[in-house]
Design a protein around this motif. Structure first.
Motif, short mmCIF file in Angstrom:
data_model
loop_
_atom_site.label_atom_id
_atom_site.label_comp_id
_atom_site.label_asym_id
_atom_site.label_seq_id
_atom_site.Cartn_x
_atom_site.Cartn_y
_atom_site.Cartn_z
N MET B 78 0.83 -1.20 0.00
CA MET B 78 0.00 0.00 0.00
C MET B 78 0.86 1.25 0.00
O MET B 78 0.67 2.17 -0.77
CB MET B 78 -0.88 0.03 1.26
N LYS B 79 1.81 1.22 0.93
CA LYS B 79 2.69 2.37 1.04
C LYS B 79 3.39 2.64 -0.28
O LYS B 79 3.51 3.78 -0.72
CB LYS B 79 3.74 2.07 2.11
N SER B 95 -1.70 8.83 6.28
CA SER B 95 -2.49 8.15 7.30
C SER B 95 -3.94 7.98 6.83
O SER B 95 -4.55 6.93 7.06
CB SER B 95 -2.44 8.92 8.61
N CYS B 96 -4.47 8.98 6.18
CA CYS B 96 -5.85 8.87 5.69
C CYS B 96 -5.97 7.76 4.68
O CYS B 96 -6.89 6.94 4.74
CB CYS B 96 -6.29 10.18 5.03
N LEU B 97 -5.03 7.74 3.75
CA LEU B 97 -5.07 6.71 2.71
C LEU B 97 -5.01 5.32 3.32
O LEU B 97 -5.72 4.41 2.89
CB LEU B 97 -3.91 6.91 1.74
N LEU B 98 -4.17 5.19 4.35
CA LEU B 98 -4.02 3.88 4.95
C LEU B 98 -5.29 3.46 5.67
O LEU B 98 -5.70 2.29 5.60
CB LEU B 98 -2.83 3.88 5.91
N GLU B 344 3.54 2.05 11.93
CA GLU B 344 2.58 3.11 11.67
C GLU B 344 1.60 2.68 10.60
O GLU B 344 0.38 2.85 10.75
CB GLU B 344 3.36 4.33 11.20
N THR B 345 2.14 2.09 9.53
CA THR B 345 1.27 1.65 8.45
C THR B 345 0.27 0.62 8.95
O THR B 345 -0.93 0.72 8.70
CB THR B 345 2.12 1.04 7.33
N LEU B 346 0.78 -0.35 9.69
CA LEU B 346 -0.11 -1.40 10.19
C LEU B 346 -1.18 -0.82 11.11
O LEU B 346 -2.34 -1.23 11.04
CB LEU B 346 0.70 -2.44 10.96
N ILE B 347 -0.76 0.12 11.96
CA ILE B 347 -1.74 0.68 12.89
C ILE B 347 -2.90 1.32 12.14
O ILE B 347 -4.07 1.07 12.46
CB ILE B 347 -1.06 1.72 13.81
N PHE B 348 -2.56 2.10 11.15
CA PHE B 348 -3.65 2.78 10.45
C PHE B 348 -4.52 1.81 9.68
O PHE B 348 -5.74 1.97 9.63
CB PHE B 348 -3.09 3.87 9.54
N THR B 442 -10.44 13.81 13.26
CA THR B 442 -9.19 14.54 13.38
C THR B 442 -8.23 14.13 12.27
O THR B 442 -7.60 14.97 11.65
CB THR B 442 -8.52 14.31 14.74
N VAL B 443 -8.12 12.83 12.02
CA VAL B 443 -7.14 12.42 11.03
C VAL B 443 -7.54 12.87 9.63
O VAL B 443 -6.73 13.43 8.89
CB VAL B 443 -6.93 10.89 11.07
N PHE B 444 -8.80 12.67 9.29
CA PHE B 444 -9.18 13.03 7.93
C PHE B 444 -9.32 14.53 7.76
O PHE B 444 -8.64 15.15 6.95
CB PHE B 444 -10.49 12.34 7.54
N VAL B 445 -10.21 15.11 8.53
CA VAL B 445 -10.48 16.53 8.30
C VAL B 445 -9.28 17.38 8.68
O VAL B 445 -8.74 18.12 7.87
CB VAL B 445 -11.72 16.97 9.11
#
Lengths: 203, 743
Positions: B78-79, B95-98, B344-348, B442-445
């Motif tokens: 994905m990354k 982060s949003c994409l993930l 980080e990737t996995l978390i998201f 928070t993450v998206f907007v």
């Protein structure tokens, strides 16, 4: 100078009197006797800066033998921080002032440039508390630093050209990233704390 | 079809390939998550004796590691994918994409009918979170952090408390007070993972970055205490004053205890690294393991694991870096970056999957009120606190700064995991849903809009500073200057204490924790050596490639060296034309040599077209470099015959040296002795029989340093030179010292 508050001036005056032994003026010995300064590698330059006429902003050169409170305050005023109300131009002026102070500390012969020798001396002083290692490295470091200034400011020099020394403009340029106006300041107290250290006060 | 393909842009085929791979992985992940029973298919299932199975399917045995690997592979693909599609990644933070991908995957899994794995709290807290925090803590920029520590602490402690109580208090009415407060304490903490993910992409200036980031790290103690406090009392039902008092005490224990545990492990790690000279390969492991132990030990006592980890990294770093080899340093850096990136990737992604998976109890009012309250309390908190803080700060925080700090208060996976850990009740689902909504919001907007806002408000960006020796010199100079001025002023301020700490560090701590002579090395020299080494590495790596992209400048030592020109000026004035004549003659003779010598500046590796002597010189230089770099190999240090000497690295290879037998080695006691001779001098030596005429002529220029044959004054030079072999003095330190050892 007018940017100091009344409280701050009072505190500084008290300190001045402490240092001078209630005299009108202080001499170099008064400052050299401050015990805390003994560990400072550049104390000679710092003390010298107080007696440097260039820092009085009156277009004089040379050095004083003794200074009075006004001159003391004038030197201290170089270390004021910017406030929320400081405009952009004022910040620029402040930065120039502070950089000029530093420049004067390096440019001991007052020819307007910091030559390689002067820079070497400055770095040597900086490393003076580090023993033999410091001394030998100082020269190399100063050389590299000078090279860097020359490379950044005058990137294309013919082999015959000679880079005289760091001018004030080049000095400003090379230290642009440090944002002097936000870094070169100390906290001037509104509250008097000198009495708390009466055991350690200097002569 | 063919026509279509032709007209497609070049990214088309890559995209389709990528999507095919993606689908493949997705399907395999999806099917892997399913329970596959009866994997054993017998080919011959006749009667009594079973035929030997040539090919069989034993999925169950490999299930767990296979699934884990597939998930990680998915995350990384994905990354990778996001960077192939640049347009999207410029607008939307990663982060949003993930999270979006996680939602997709969760949706697909659910559609297939499998059971989507949720974000297991244990997995999160013990495996996914530590690498990120360690990475942050180990590379924490110490100077801005300590300079702003007061502000950061106020935001972290008081700000989080305010948030928790405000939100919890306002929610009162929905559920009982304690549950509300519990909810408030979960939702109020700013999340380091989310902050890192978003702020790293916007390159904001250092002050704001460290304020928000530091806050997100240090509020962990508050969160831990409040969470456990309210969790306990949610069962009890009432809170007395004694309990509140105990809570306060608990806070101090948790935070200071965490820091102490971290510091102890940090010192242990530093001490261990002192002895790793002979086993370089496992050095990085010590760093990782001690840090992980610090985290786990803190968690055992319910102390703040995050603060422990940060303290460990911060304490350990200066000493460890002085002891370990350069390769270990690189390994540590890249492993930390790699692990934290994967985590980080996995978390998201898991956050996205859990959203689809988890049981939800959607309550419009609750959720909307939570989101609004979070925003409001954050803004109020920041404004109020800044008003107080600005009275104590010298460099005040402007309104712009306040806005960014408030806007950067992102919530993330920690809040989710804490919610997940709640005991099951109907509250739990309600809370979880609200938490997820806030996180998404928070993450998206906020995450997406912060970048254009930063541009709009013209917030200062991070300045790109390459290591400048001048800046370092003046930073040190300023430190001493300000300390001195404070001493003259007579009060013990910030600089005074910092200076005292430094001196204590130098006098006592370094001696114990740093091996060998590095323990007395002043910071300026370390910095200088590091810089030199970096440039040397670049030099070696670029090798015979084209010009280095660094400073392209023809300035070299002779341009700034005083002696030459000064001498020139001392010569009584000759008429200009005469001078020109003389110069022409000299130039003609010196043409080739001078050309060659001058064209070599440290940044210019173009092979001189004039002769192949330059090739020889170049090759010699490479050999030299290789030898210098030899200690980067993980070769154990041989025992020395002579005490390890330390050489200072020099870059002034452009010094032109004369070679003259008659002059004795100049002032061996002089500090200038360890002056390098350039590799040019080496070639000069070799060619001296061929060009006797050059020698004399060269005397006119440059520093007339004498360089006798190497072996002769080796002893002298050994004593005078300081050789800095980064960690192990290496097996080859005794040979040619043309001084320009870049180590």
């Amino acid at each position: 100078m007018s940017d100091f508050s009344v409280e701050q001036i009072k505190n500084l005056h008290k300190r001045f009197e402490q240092l001078s032994g209630n005299e009108e003026t202080i001499s170099r010995e008064n400052l050299e006797n401050i015990p805390a300064l003994a560990n400072n590698p550049i104390r000679r330059q710092i003390i010298g800066a107080f007696f440097d006429k260039r820092n009085q902003h009156q277009n004089e050169v040379g050095s004083f033998e003794e200074i009075g409170f006004e001159q003391f305050l004038m030197v201290m005023s170089h270390f004021r921080p910017p406030t929320l109300k400081t405009t952009e131009e004022e910040r620029e002026t402040m930065r120039k002032e502070k950089l000029r102070f530093l420049f004067n500390m390096h440019d001991t012969d007052n020819d307007g440039t910091i030559t390689l020798e002067e820079y070497r001396k400055a770095v040597e002083e900086l490393l003076s508390k580090s023993g033999a290692i410091g001394q030998e490295a100082a020269k190399a470091i100063a050389d590299a630093a000078m090279l860097e200034v020359a490379s950044t400011n005058v990137p294309h020099m013919a082999p015959d050209d000679f880079y005289e020394g760091i001018t004030f403009e080049h000095f400003e340029q090379i230290l642009k990233g440090l944002e002097m106006e936000s870094r070169m300041h100390i906290r001037f107290l509104d509250v008097d704390t000198t009495t708390m250290h009466c055991g350690r006060s200097t002569s | 079809m063919a026509v279509l393909r032709l007209t497609r842009s070049s990214s088309g085929p890559r995209l389709t390939e990528f999507i095919c791979v993606l689908l493949l992985v997705l399907v395999s992940v999806a099917s892997a998550s399913r329970d596959v029973d009866d994997p054993h298919h017998q080919t011959n299932s006749t009667g009594h004796k079973k035929a030997f199975p040539v090919l069989s399917f034993h999925y169950e045995e490999v299930k767990k590691p296979l699934e884990i690997s597939l998930w990680i592979l998915l995350a990384l693909l994905m990354k990778l994918g996001f960077h192939i599609i640049p347009r999207v990644s410029n607008v939307v933070p990663e982060s949003c994409l993930l999270i979006f991908v996680g939602l997709l995957v969760g949706g697909i899994i659910k559609a297939i009918g499998g059971e989507a794995p949720g974000l297991d709290a244990k997995l999160f807290f013990y495996y996914l979170l530590p690498p990120i925090i360690l990475d942050a803590g180990y590379f924490l920029p110490i100077r801005p952090f300590t300079e702003n520590l007061g502000t950061i602490l106020v935001f972290a402690v008081v700000g989080t408390l305010w948030n928790a109580f405000f939100i919890g208090g306002m929610m009162y009415g929905v559920v009982d007070l304690l549950s509300c407060l519990l909810f408030g304490s979960i939702i109020s903490a700013v999340d380091p993972v989310a902050v890192l993910a978003v702020f790293e992409e916007i390159h904001i200036n250092e002050l704001l970055h460290i304020l928000v980031f530091g806050e997100s790290l240090l509020n962990d103690a508050v969160t831990v205490v409040l969470y456990h406090l309210f969790k306990e009392f949610a069962h009890a039902g009432t809170v007395t004053v004694a309990d509140a008092f105990l809570g306060v005490v608990c806070f101090f224990v948790v935070s200071l205890g965490g820091i102490m545990v971290g510091a102890i492990y940090g010192i242990l790690g530093a001490f261990t690294s002192r002895f790793t000279a002979h086993t370089r390969v496992i050095e990085p492991l010590f760093v990782f393991l001690y840090s992980y132990m610090a985290y786990l030990s803190a968690e055992v006592f319910h102390l703040s694991g995050i603060m422990s980890l940060i303290a460990c990294g911060v304490v350990m770093r200066p000493y460890v870096e002085a002891n370990i080899s350069h390769k270990s340093y690189t390994t540590i850096k890249y492993f930390l970056k790699m692990w934290s990136s994967v985590s980080e990737t996995l978390i998201f992604i898991f956050l996205g999957v859990s959203t689809v998976a988890g049981p939800h109890a959607w309550n419009w009012t609750f959720v909307i009120v939570t989101v609004i309250l979070c925003l409001v309390s954050r803004v109020l908190g920041v404004i109020g606190l800044t008003y107080i803080i600005n009275k104590f700060r010298i460099v005040k925080l402007t309104k712009k700064d306040q806005f960014i700090v408030a806007y950067g208060g992102l919530r993330g996976a920690i809040a989710f995991s804490l919610g997940f850990l709640l005991t099951d009740s109907d509250m739990k689902n309600l809370f979880l849903t609200a938490i997820i909504t806030v996180i998404f919001f928070t993450v998206f907007v906020q995450g997406m809009t912060i970048r254009p806002l930063v541009e709009l408000l013209a917030v200062k960006k991070k300045k790109e500073s390459k290591g400048s020796i001048n800046e370092e010199i003046h930073t040190q100079f300023l430190d001493h200057l300000l300390t001195g001025i404070e001493d003259i002023c007579g009060h013990y301020g910030h600089h005074h204490w910092k200076d005292k700490l430094n001196r204590f560090n130098k006098a006592y701590v370094k001696r114990w924790l740093i091996r060998g002579e590095r323990s007395t090395e002043p910071q300026l020299i370390s910095f200088y050596n590091k810089m030199e080494m970096k440039q040397a590495m670049m030099l070696v790596e670029s090798g015979s490639a084209a010009k280095l992209p660094t400073i392209v400048s023809s300035v070299s030592m002779q341009n700034i060296q005083t002696k030459g020109p000064a001498r020139r000026r001392a010569i009584p004035s000759i008429s200009k034309s005469r001078e020109e004549e003389i110069r022409k003659i000299l130039r003609a003779n010196l043409q080739k040599t001078r050309q060659r010598l001058r064209s070599y500046s440290r940044h210019d590796l173009l092979i001189d077209p004039f002769e192949d002597v330059s090739e020889v010189r170049f090759r010699k230089q490479r050999v030299e470099m290789e030898r210098r770099m030899s200690h980067y190999l993980t070769v154990p240090a041989k025992s020395q015959e002579t005490p390890p000497v330390r050489k200072v690295c020099f870059e002034s290879e452009h010094q032109i040296y004369t070679y003259d037998d008659s002059e004795s080695p100049r002032g061996s006691a002089q500090a200038s002795r360890p002056h390098p001779s350039s590799p040019d001098a080496v070639s000069l030596l070799d060619e001296s029989p061929q060009r006797p005429s050059q020698r004399g002529a060269l005397r006119t220029r440059g520093d007339a340093e004498v360089r006798a044959k190497a072996p002769d004054d080796k002893e002298e030079q050994d004593q005078l030179k300081l050789s800095r072999c980064l960690s192990d003095p290496g097996p080859k330190k005794d040979e040619e010292e043309d001084g320009s050892f870049l180590s």
